[in-house]
Design a protein around this motif. Structure first.
Motif: not given
Length: 130
Positions: A30-33, A38-40, A45-48
């Motif tokens: 899940g952290a990878l997804v 975030l990358w694509m 980061e505040q939306d996470l």
């Protein structure tokens, strides 16, 4: 061929440890997804925060499910204990990495981790074949 299967296959007999390993693997995925989001995308980061809670809840549910299925009885107990240990490990990581102190919200998160994992354990113990 049988020797290779015996050497490579690794099965944990402790249901709580097995549930924890599954929960942390799902949390890692899940952290990878979320990192890929975030990358694509244009996500910040505040939306996470909501998505992070969803990833933790799914990880707890799956970990409790596996613990309940492996235990064969008292799925709520084994799943709930898996959730509490998972929550304590996450709190310790937050304390050590972010220098966060313990407050009442953390106890609420531990209680919710217990409940979510216990629910997963209830479902897991009932999927066992007789």
């Amino acid at each position: 061929m049988q020797l290779i299967r015996r050497v490579i296959s690794f099965r944990m007999s402790n249901p709580i440890l097995s549930g924890l390993c599954h929960a942390f693997v799902w949390m890692l995925l899940g952290a990878l997804v979320l990192s890929l989001f975030l990358w694509m995308t244009g996500m910040r980061e505040q939306d996470l925060s909501l998505y992070t809670y969803v990833v933790h809840a799914l990880s707890l549910l799956i970990g409790g499910f596996v613990a309940g299925k492996r235990s064969g009885e008292k799925g709520w107990y084994h799943g709930g204990l898996t959730g509490v240990v998972y929550g304590i490990i996450v709190l310790i990581i937050g304390f050590l990495a972010l220098d966060a102190s313990f407050n009442w919200k953390d106890s609420l998160q531990l209680a919710s981790a217990f409940l979510i994992s216990a629910l997963g354990g209830i479902f897991g113990v009932n999927t066992r074949r007789n």
